[in-house]
Motif scaffolding. Structure first.
Motif, PDB file in Angstrom:
ATOM      1  N   PHE A 149      36.187  41.261  51.480  1.00 40.19           N
ATOM      2  CA  PHE A 149      37.371  42.091  51.648  1.00 40.19           C
ATOM      3  C   PHE A 149      38.598  41.372  51.106  1.00 40.19           C
ATOM      4  CE2 PHE A 149      41.009  43.575  54.197  1.00 40.19           C
ATOM      5  CZ  PHE A 149      40.959  44.923  53.890  1.00 40.19           C
ATOM      6  N   HIS A 150      39.471  42.135  50.451  1.00 36.66           N
ATOM      7  CA  HIS A 150      40.728  41.591  49.917  1.00 36.66           C
ATOM      8  C   HIS A 150      41.862  42.529  50.311  1.00 36.66           C
ATOM      9  CE1 HIS A 150      43.293  39.414  47.030  1.00 36.66           C
ATOM     10  NE2 HIS A 150      43.875  40.589  46.904  1.00 36.66           N
ATOM     11  N   GLU A 151      42.785  42.023  51.105  1.00 36.03           N
ATOM     12  CA  GLU A 151      43.957  42.818  51.485  1.00 36.03           C
ATOM     13  C   GLU A 151      45.121  42.412  50.591  1.00 36.03           C
ATOM     14  OE1 GLU A 151      46.586  44.018  55.429  1.00 36.03           O
ATOM     15  OE2 GLU A 151      44.827  42.770  55.643  1.00 36.03           O
ATOM     16  N   GLY A 152      45.817  43.400  50.060  1.00 42.03           N
ATOM     17  CA  GLY A 152      46.926  43.145  49.156  1.00 42.03           C
ATOM     18  C   GLY A 152      46.533  43.461  47.727  1.00 42.03           C
ATOM     19  N   LYS A 153      47.490  43.353  46.844  1.00 38.84           N
ATOM     20  CA  LYS A 153      47.293  43.676  45.428  1.00 38.84           C
ATOM     21  C   LYS A 153      46.312  42.688  44.794  1.00 38.84           C
ATOM     22  CE  LYS A 153      50.254  44.082  41.396  1.00 38.84           C
ATOM     23  NZ  LYS A 153      51.652  44.042  40.970  1.00 38.84           N
ATOM     24  N   VAL A 154      45.355  43.212  44.048  1.00 35.36           N
ATOM     25  CA  VAL A 154      44.385  42.348  43.379  1.00 35.36           C
ATOM     26  C   VAL A 154      44.833  42.040  41.955  1.00 35.36           C
ATOM     27  CG1 VAL A 154      42.364  43.053  44.713  1.00 35.36           C
ATOM     28  CG2 VAL A 154      42.932  44.282  42.627  1.00 35.36           C
ATOM     29  N   THR A 155      44.409  40.886  41.499  1.00 29.72           N
ATOM     30  CA  THR A 155      44.624  40.474  40.115  1.00 29.72           C
ATOM     31  C   THR A 155      43.255  40.339  39.456  1.00 29.72           C
ATOM     32  OG1 THR A 155      44.486  38.136  40.692  1.00 29.72           O
ATOM     33  CG2 THR A 155      46.689  39.152  40.767  1.00 29.72           C
ATOM     34  N   LEU A 156      43.235  40.234  38.140  1.00 27.46           N
ATOM     35  CA  LEU A 156      41.957  40.021  37.454  1.00 27.46           C
ATOM     36  C   LEU A 156      41.294  38.735  37.935  1.00 27.46           C
ATOM     37  CD1 LEU A 156      42.604  41.152  33.776  1.00 27.46           C
ATOM     38  CD2 LEU A 156      41.100  42.213  35.460  1.00 27.46           C
ATOM     39  N   LYS A 157      42.084  37.711  38.171  1.00 25.76           N
ATOM     40  CA  LYS A 157      41.534  36.434  38.645  1.00 25.76           C
ATOM     41  C   LYS A 157      40.876  36.594  40.022  1.00 25.76           C
ATOM     42  CE  LYS A 157      42.682  31.589  39.032  1.00 25.76           C
ATOM     43  NZ  LYS A 157      43.634  30.535  38.726  1.00 25.76           N
ATOM     44  N   ALA A 158      41.530  37.316  40.929  1.00 26.24           N
ATOM     45  CA  ALA A 158      40.960  37.543  42.260  1.00 26.24           C
ATOM     46  C   ALA A 158      39.690  38.378  42.177  1.00 26.24           C
ATOM     47  CB  ALA A 158      41.986  38.229  43.159  1.00 26.24           C
ATOM     48  N   ILE A 159      39.689  39.367  41.295  1.00 26.31           N
ATOM     49  CA  ILE A 159      38.490  40.200  41.118  1.00 26.31           C
ATOM     50  C   ILE A 159      37.341  39.358  40.592  1.00 26.31           C
ATOM     51  CG2 ILE A 159      37.490  42.065  39.735  1.00 26.31           C
ATOM     52  CD1 ILE A 159      40.289  43.438  39.961  1.00 26.31           C
ATOM     53  N   GLU A 160      37.600  38.548  39.569  1.00 27.30           N
ATOM     54  CA  GLU A 160      36.550  37.692  39.002  1.00 27.30           C
ATOM     55  C   GLU A 160      35.983  36.754  40.053  1.00 27.30           C
ATOM     56  OE1 GLU A 160      38.539  35.884  35.688  1.00 27.30           O
ATOM     57  OE2 GLU A 160      38.117  37.601  34.372  1.00 27.30           O
ATOM     58  N   SER A 161      36.845  36.145  40.843  1.00 27.31           N
ATOM     59  CA  SER A 161      36.401  35.231  41.892  1.00 27.31           C
ATOM     60  C   SER A 161      35.526  35.954  42.920  1.00 27.31           C
ATOM     61  CB  SER A 161      37.622  34.610  42.571  1.00 27.31           C
ATOM     62  OG  SER A 161      37.227  33.860  43.695  1.00 27.31           O
ATOM     63  N   THR A 162      35.974  37.128  43.337  1.00 31.15           N
ATOM     64  CA  THR A 162      35.219  37.906  44.333  1.00 31.15           C
ATOM     65  C   THR A 162      33.897  38.374  43.761  1.00 31.15           C
ATOM     66  OG1 THR A 162      37.307  38.613  45.317  1.00 31.15           O
ATOM     67  CG2 THR A 162      35.343  39.872  45.906  1.00 31.15           C
ATOM     68  N   MET A 163      33.910  38.882  42.540  1.00 34.54           N
ATOM     69  CA  MET A 163      32.676  39.365  41.914  1.00 34.54           C
ATOM     70  C   MET A 163      31.673  38.222  41.718  1.00 34.54           C
ATOM     71  SD  MET A 163      32.973  42.679  41.465  1.00 34.54           S
ATOM     72  CE  MET A 163      32.232  43.391  40.010  1.00 34.54           C
ATOM     73  N   ASN A 164      32.150  37.024  41.370  1.00 33.95           N
ATOM     74  CA  ASN A 164      31.256  35.888  41.216  1.00 33.95           C
ATOM     75  C   ASN A 164      30.574  35.510  42.525  1.00 33.95           C
ATOM     76  OD1 ASN A 164      31.698  35.638  38.466  1.00 33.95           O
ATOM     77  ND2 ASN A 164      33.379  34.172  38.714  1.00 33.95           N
ATOM     78  N   GLN A 165      31.235  35.781  43.643  1.00 36.29           N
ATOM     79  CA  GLN A 165      30.619  35.526  44.939  1.00 36.29           C
ATOM     80  C   GLN A 165      29.552  36.571  45.263  1.00 36.29           C
ATOM     81  OE1 GLN A 165      33.448  34.652  48.171  1.00 36.29           O
ATOM     82  NE2 GLN A 165      34.996  34.481  46.571  1.00 36.29           N
ATOM     83  N   LEU A 166      29.689  37.778  44.693  1.00 36.84           N
ATOM     84  CA  LEU A 166      28.740  38.846  44.977  1.00 36.84           C
ATOM     85  C   LEU A 166      27.519  38.837  44.070  1.00 36.84           C
ATOM     86  CD1 LEU A 166      30.902  42.047  45.589  1.00 36.84           C
ATOM     87  CD2 LEU A 166      29.526  40.822  47.255  1.00 36.84           C
ATOM     88  N   ILE A 167      27.749  38.527  42.802  1.00 32.00           N
ATOM     89  CA  ILE A 167      26.668  38.595  41.817  1.00 32.00           C
ATOM     90  C   ILE A 167      25.731  37.413  42.029  1.00 32.00           C
ATOM     91  CG2 ILE A 167      26.092  38.564  39.362  1.00 32.00           C
ATOM     92  CD1 ILE A 167      28.849  39.858  38.852  1.00 32.00           C
ATOM     93  N   PRO A 168      24.441  37.697  42.228  1.00 30.26           N
ATOM     94  CA  PRO A 168      23.485  36.609  42.490  1.00 30.26           C
ATOM     95  C   PRO A 168      23.259  35.702  41.299  1.00 30.26           C
ATOM     96  CG  PRO A 168      22.412  38.772  42.593  1.00 30.26           C
ATOM     97  CD  PRO A 168      23.849  38.996  42.255  1.00 30.26           C
TER      98      PRO A 168
END
Length: 168
Positions: A149-168
């Motif tokens: 979960f991410h509260e607040g405005k997302v940036t491309l950097k935050a998305i990449e970091s979060t997606m890297n945690q999800l992708i196996p």
């Protein structure tokens, strides 16, 4: 002879200006209204084989509007990985046709837009994430049984970091 030139000019204008403009405005932005239970079902069904990015936003929220172009880039960033972006609007249901649909059309939003029709936010907000204060924008990233979960405005950097945690 002047009539023939004017006719050709009129045909040119019709074909290259009027037709594309009419096509743009005739595209109907479909916005479905759902309740939280239906949203949960959609997330569970889709996240079994796709990464889902569920963004809670509203047309009256400036940071929400500013991050939409970033969210629209997500599917193209992960070619070869199934990614679905759901833009869950918290706009009032009586303003869908007057405000939300024109906004979706004029901004060329490609992601699916849903309107969450729930009267009591305190009942469903903790179900999205117990840490969520209820402020928007907010994003829930889901893949299989894993959620971030991410509260607040997302940036491309935050998305990449979060997606890297999800992708196996």
């Amino acid at each position: 002879m002047k009539y023939a030139i004017d006719r050709k000019l009129a045909g040119f204008i019709l074909f290259f200006w009027v037709v594309p403009v009419l096509a743009l405005y005739s595209q109907s932005a479909t916005v479905q209204t759902i309740d939280f239970r239906q949203l949960q079902e959609r997330i569970e069904k889709t996240s079994a084989d796709s990464i889902m990015v569920i963004n809670f936003w509203a047309t009256w929220c400036k940071p929400c509007i500013e991050e939409i172009p970033v969210l629209e880039k997500i599917p193209g960033m992960y070619k070869g990985t199934a990614v679905k972006v759901l833009l869950v609007s918290l706009d009032f249901t009586d303003q869908i046709e007057q405000k939300l649909v024109p906004f979706v059309k004029s901004n060329g939003i490609a992601s699916e837009v849903l309107v969450l029709d729930e009267a009591h936010p305190n009942n469903w907000i903790p179900k999205v994430d117990p840490s969520w204060s209820g402020a928007i924008p907010a994003c829930l990233f889901v893949y299989k049984s894993k959620t971030l979960f991410h509260e607040g405005k997302v940036t491309l950097k935050a998305i990449e970091s979060t997606m890297n945690q999800l992708i196996p």
